[in-house]
Design an enzyme around this catalytic site. Structure first.
Site, PDB file in Angstrom:
ATOM      1  N   PRO A 188      -8.674  27.788 -19.850  1.00 14.01           N
ATOM      2  CA  PRO A 188      -7.809  27.794 -18.668  1.00 14.01           C
ATOM      3  C   PRO A 188      -6.560  26.938 -18.848  1.00 14.01           C
ATOM      4  CG  PRO A 188      -9.731  26.421 -18.283  1.00 14.01           C
ATOM      5  CD  PRO A 188      -9.847  26.962 -19.679  1.00 14.01           C
ATOM      6  N   GLU A 189      -5.440  27.434 -18.370  1.00 13.28           N
ATOM      7  CA  GLU A 189      -4.221  26.645 -18.309  1.00 13.28           C
ATOM      8  C   GLU A 189      -3.941  26.427 -16.832  1.00 13.28           C
ATOM      9  OE1 GLU A 189      -1.311  26.903 -21.015  1.00 13.28           O
ATOM     10  OE2 GLU A 189      -2.563  27.753 -22.568  1.00 13.28           O
ATOM     11  N   LYS A 201      -5.394  20.694 -14.820  1.00 16.93           N
ATOM     12  CA  LYS A 201      -6.600  21.467 -15.106  1.00 16.93           C
ATOM     13  C   LYS A 201      -7.777  20.996 -14.256  1.00 16.93           C
ATOM     14  CE  LYS A 201      -4.911  22.232 -19.705  1.00 16.93           C
ATOM     15  NZ  LYS A 201      -5.100  22.102 -21.137  1.00 16.93           N
ATOM     16  N   ASN A 207      -2.342  25.011 -24.303  1.00 19.14           N
ATOM     17  CA  ASN A 207      -1.911  25.356 -25.652  1.00 19.14           C
ATOM     18  C   ASN A 207      -1.065  26.640 -25.707  1.00 19.14           C
ATOM     19  OD1 ASN A 207      -2.024  24.483 -28.390  1.00 19.14           O
ATOM     20  ND2 ASN A 207      -3.314  26.267 -28.799  1.00 19.14           N
ATOM     21  N   ARG A 233      -5.559  21.164 -32.188  1.00 20.77           N
ATOM     22  CA  ARG A 233      -5.251  22.365 -31.401  1.00 20.77           C
ATOM     23  C   ARG A 233      -4.414  23.308 -32.263  1.00 20.77           C
ATOM     24  NH1 ARG A 233      -5.774  21.548 -26.025  1.00 20.77           N
ATOM     25  NH2 ARG A 233      -5.674  23.807 -25.979  1.00 20.77           N
TER      26      ARG A 233
END
Ligand SMILES: [Zn+2]
Length: 255
Positions: free
Chosen positions: A2-3, A47, A158, A235
């Protein structure tokens, strides 16, 4: 994963379906005190998701990489196994289930879990001055890591890190100090613009320029998109080695 924009959509759906309703049953036992309480608000923040209930108590969930809230009709089959559920809130006509959230806790002060966060990238008005000030105090060694720093600006994940840097032809490995304030402001505004556009576009129709497109041609110059792990959390950064000024980096030792 999730962003911020996913959390916003989730919060909007939850607000619509459970806002103002009374919890008939809350599981597991750690959140059992929510049973019988009315939902007063559902608020996204980066988040994090905060659900406030009557009586001054709030349920704080943090999605990190894995968590997600689902809504089901009573008796409907869940899309994930029950053992992955970290919270189950049953109402008369709907069941809200959160799967695999690394953080799920009851708090008295709803602001406490998010007080360390920078301004939310999706909020109006967006406090860009505060973001730049926090960015300049951050110790993030690279631009890519800075963008994921939730204490600087909350909600960028990301995907939008990669997309915003590609759009501006910026190298994710450059030091933030190499950018002047005007350019750094542009980076955050670009990420915000991409994310806000996605608030109105269904997820299935989202097209990314570089994220998830390793080895495929850059939409701008046709060079194959590269993938490289970045920072302590490794990442994956997707980038165009040609558009985003990678040659200098390729000579450097692998990080
Ligand atoms: Zn390119």
């Amino acid at each position: 994963m999730p962003e911020g924009d996913t959390i916003w959509r989730t919060a909007a759906a939850l607000r619509r379906r459970i806002g103002g309703k009374v919890v008939r049953e809350a599981r597991p036992a750690a959140i059992g005190r929510l049973t019988g309480r009315r939902v007063e608000s559902v608020e996204p923040n980066g988040k994090h998701l905060l659900m406030r209930f009557e009586g001054g108590i709030a349920l704080h969930s943090h999605m990190r990489m894995t968590g997600s809230w689902h809504l089901y009709r009573p008796g409907e089959r869940w899309r994930q196994p029950a053992w992955r559920a970290t919270a189950v809130l049953s109402f008369d006509d709907v069941v809200a289930v959160c799967f695999a959230a690394p953080v799920m806790e009851l708090v008295r002060d709803a602001q406490a879990p998010v007080s360390h966060l920078g301004p939310d990238i999706l909020v109006d008005p967006f406090d860009l001055d505060a973001v730049i000030e926090r960015a300049r105090r951050s110790e993030a060694p690279t631009l890519g890591e800075l963008l994921l720093e939730q204490r600087v600006c909350a909600g960028i994940g990301n995907i939008y890190k990669c997309e915003a840097l590609w759009k501006l032809r910026l190298d994710a490995w450059m030091a933030p100090a190499e950018l002047d304030d005007a350019r750094l402001r542009q980076v955050y505004l670009t990420a915000r613009d991409l994310m806000r556009r996605n608030l109105v576009t269904p997820i299935a129709r989202q097209r990314h320029a570089v994220h998830g497109r390793g080895g495929r041609p850059c939409p701008r110059c046709g060079t194959p998109i590269q993938i490289r792990a970045q920072g302590q959390q490794a990442r994956l950064t997707y980038f165009c080695p040609r558009c985003q000024g990678a040659p200098a980096r390729q000579a450097a030792p692998t990080r």
